[in-house]
Each structure stands twice: as C-alpha cells, then as structure tokens.
Design a protein around this motif. Structure first.
Motif, PDB file in Angstrom:
ATOM      1  N   GLY A   8       0.800  -1.212   0.000  1.00 14.75           N
ATOM      2  CA  GLY A   8       0.000   0.000   0.000  1.00 14.75           C
ATOM      3  C   GLY A   8       0.834   1.264   0.000  1.00 14.75           C
ATOM      4  N   GLU A   9       2.125   1.136  -0.287  1.00 14.17           N
ATOM      5  CA  GLU A   9       3.019   2.289  -0.310  1.00 14.17           C
ATOM      6  C   GLU A   9       3.019   2.980  -1.671  1.00 14.17           C
ATOM      7  N   TYR A  10       2.465   2.334  -2.676  1.00 12.73           N
ATOM      8  CA  TYR A  10       2.452   2.870  -4.034  1.00 12.73           C
ATOM      9  C   TYR A  10       1.100   2.564  -4.659  1.00 12.73           C
ATOM     10  N   VAL A  11       0.462   3.593  -5.192  1.00  8.64           N
ATOM     11  CA  VAL A  11      -0.817   3.409  -5.883  1.00  8.64           C
ATOM     12  C   VAL A  11      -0.504   3.196  -7.362  1.00  8.64           C
ATOM     13  N   PRO A  12      -0.870   2.035  -7.890  1.00  9.61           N
ATOM     14  CA  PRO A  12      -0.529   1.750  -9.289  1.00  9.61           C
ATOM     15  C   PRO A  12      -1.361   2.583 -10.259  1.00  9.61           C
ATOM     16  N   SER A  13      -0.800   2.800 -11.436  1.00 11.98           N
ATOM     17  CA  SER A  13      -1.570   3.443 -12.497  1.00 11.98           C
ATOM     18  C   SER A  13      -2.708   2.508 -12.891  1.00 11.98           C
ATOM     19  N   LEU A  14      -3.677   3.045 -13.582  1.00 13.28           N
ATOM     20  CA  LEU A  14      -4.786   2.220 -14.051  1.00 13.28           C
ATOM     21  C   LEU A  14      -4.276   1.107 -14.965  1.00 13.28           C
ATOM     22  N   LEU A  15      -3.333   1.438 -15.830  1.00  7.45           N
ATOM     23  CA  LEU A  15      -2.773   0.439 -16.748  1.00  7.45           C
ATOM     24  C   LEU A  15      -2.084  -0.690 -15.981  1.00  7.45           C
ATOM     25  N   LEU A  16      -1.286  -0.353 -14.976  1.00  5.00           N
ATOM     26  CA  LEU A  16      -0.621  -1.385 -14.185  1.00  5.00           C
ATOM     27  C   LEU A  16      -1.645  -2.226 -13.429  1.00  5.00           C
ATOM     28  N   ALA A  17      -2.633  -1.590 -12.823  1.00  4.43           N
ATOM     29  CA  ALA A  17      -3.667  -2.332 -12.093  1.00  4.43           C
ATOM     30  C   ALA A  17      -4.397  -3.303 -13.019  1.00  4.43           C
ATOM     31  N   MET A  18      -4.711  -2.841 -14.221  1.00  4.74           N
ATOM     32  CA  MET A  18      -5.413  -3.713 -15.172  1.00  4.74           C
ATOM     33  C   MET A  18      -4.517  -4.872 -15.624  1.00  4.74           C
ATOM     34  N   ASN A  19      -3.234  -4.607 -15.819  1.00  3.79           N
ATOM     35  CA  ASN A  19      -2.314  -5.686 -16.201  1.00  3.79           C
ATOM     36  C   ASN A  19      -2.175  -6.719 -15.096  1.00  3.79           C
ATOM     37  N   ILE A  20      -2.105  -6.267 -13.853  1.00  4.60           N
ATOM     38  CA  ILE A  20      -2.039  -7.195 -12.717  1.00  4.60           C
ATOM     39  C   ILE A  20      -3.302  -8.050 -12.679  1.00  4.60           C
ATOM     40  N   CYS A  21      -4.449  -7.410 -12.810  1.00  5.79           N
ATOM     41  CA  CYS A  21      -5.720  -8.138 -12.765  1.00  5.79           C
ATOM     42  C   CYS A  21      -5.835  -9.130 -13.910  1.00  5.79           C
ATOM     43  N   ARG A  22      -5.335  -8.770 -15.077  1.00  9.43           N
ATOM     44  CA  ARG A  22      -5.367  -9.675 -16.228  1.00  9.43           C
ATOM     45  C   ARG A  22      -4.576 -10.952 -15.921  1.00  9.43           C
ATOM     46  N   GLU A  23      -3.451 -10.827 -15.230  1.00  8.19           N
ATOM     47  CA  GLU A  23      -2.639 -12.007 -14.891  1.00  8.19           C
ATOM     48  C   GLU A  23      -3.416 -12.969 -13.994  1.00  8.19           C
ATOM     49  N   PHE A  24      -4.291 -12.429 -13.163  1.00 11.50           N
ATOM     50  CA  PHE A  24      -5.090 -13.264 -12.261  1.00 11.50           C
ATOM     51  C   PHE A  24      -6.473 -13.578 -12.846  1.00 11.50           C
ATOM     52  N   ASN A  25      -6.752 -13.067 -14.043  1.00  5.19           N
ATOM     53  CA  ASN A  25      -8.045 -13.263 -14.692  1.00  5.19           C
ATOM     54  C   ASN A  25      -9.198 -12.801 -13.786  1.00  5.19           C
ATOM     55  N   MET A  26      -9.006 -11.605 -13.211  1.00  9.41           N
ATOM     56  CA  MET A  26      -9.997 -11.044 -12.301  1.00  9.41           C
ATOM     57  C   MET A  26     -10.251  -9.590 -12.678  1.00  9.41           C
ATOM     58  N   SER A  27     -11.383  -9.068 -12.222  1.00  8.06           N
ATOM     59  CA  SER A  27     -11.683  -7.650 -12.454  1.00  8.06           C
ATOM     60  C   SER A  27     -10.907  -6.787 -11.461  1.00  8.06           C
ATOM     61  N   VAL A  28     -10.784  -5.512 -11.788  1.00 11.14           N
ATOM     62  CA  VAL A  28     -10.094  -4.577 -10.898  1.00 11.14           C
ATOM     63  C   VAL A  28     -10.771  -4.554  -9.532  1.00 11.14           C
ATOM     64  N   GLU A  29     -12.091  -4.603  -9.520  1.00 12.44           N
ATOM     65  CA  GLU A  29     -12.834  -4.558  -8.257  1.00 12.44           C
ATOM     66  C   GLU A  29     -12.583  -5.787  -7.389  1.00 12.44           C
ATOM     67  N   GLU A  30     -12.230  -6.908  -8.005  1.00 17.88           N
ATOM     68  CA  GLU A  30     -11.958  -8.118  -7.232  1.00 17.88           C
ATOM     69  C   GLU A  30     -10.570  -8.081  -6.590  1.00 17.88           C
ATOM     70  N   VAL A  31      -9.671  -7.284  -7.126  1.00 15.08           N
ATOM     71  CA  VAL A  31      -8.289  -7.231  -6.629  1.00 15.08           C
ATOM     72  C   VAL A  31      -8.042  -5.995  -5.770  1.00 15.08           C
ATOM     73  N   PHE A  32      -8.610  -4.850  -6.151  1.00 20.53           N
ATOM     74  CA  PHE A  32      -8.380  -3.586  -5.463  1.00 20.53           C
ATOM     75  C   PHE A  32      -9.669  -3.082  -4.822  1.00 20.53           C
ATOM     76  N   GLN A  33      -9.564  -2.544  -3.592  1.00 20.70           N
ATOM     77  CA  GLN A  33     -10.722  -1.980  -2.908  1.00 20.70           C
ATOM     78  C   GLN A  33     -10.326  -0.667  -2.258  1.00 20.70           C
ATOM     79  N   LEU A  34     -11.230   0.314  -2.321  1.00 20.83           N
ATOM     80  CA  LEU A  34     -11.038   1.574  -1.602  1.00 20.83           C
ATOM     81  C   LEU A  34     -11.519   1.394  -0.174  1.00 20.83           C
TER      82      LEU A  34
END
Length: 69
Positions: free
Chosen positions: A38-64
């Motif tokens: 939680g020390e670095y907030v990823p860009s939208l592109l990075l967050a989407m790439n991470i989620c793609r690797e797990f085959n999950m939506s952004v909402e399933e991996v990241f929460q506010l």
C-alpha cells in the motif's frame, strides 16, 4: 481513503513470486512489493495488467477503504 489489494494472496494462490509477477506486467519487483504494502498506488494500466494475470476484475483485486458509506 486508501487503496487496499489482494495481490499477495493471489500471488500465493497462483504460485507466483513478486519477481515473476513483475516480469509478467513489466515492472520491477520493488514496484510489486510497494503496491502490495500500500506504499504505491498503481496506475490504471498497471492495475489492469495485474488483474489480467489473475483473470480477475479490478474490483476483485483492489478496494477503496475509508469511504463514507
């Protein structure tokens, strides 16, 4: 508000090291470590790439956290 994530949990489930995930999404291991902590907030592109690797939506991996409900 803070951005929390499940990357560490998902890496364990998919048996990926920080370095392996970093290589797949095109960043350094240190970037993945900082995002996990939680020390670095990823860009939208990075967050989407991470989620793609797990085959999950952004909402399933990241929460506010800290939003008034």
């Amino acid at each position: 508000m803070t951005l929390q994530n499940r990357i560490r949990e998902l890496r364990a489930r998919f048996q990926l090291t920080q370095q392996q995930l970093a290589s797949k999404v095109g960043v350094t291991r240190q970037t993945i470590a900082a995002v996990e902590k939680g020390e670095y907030v990823p860009s939208l592109l990075l967050a989407m790439n991470i989620c793609r690797e797990f085959n999950m939506s952004v909402e399933e991996v990241f929460q506010l956290q800290g939003e008034s409900e």
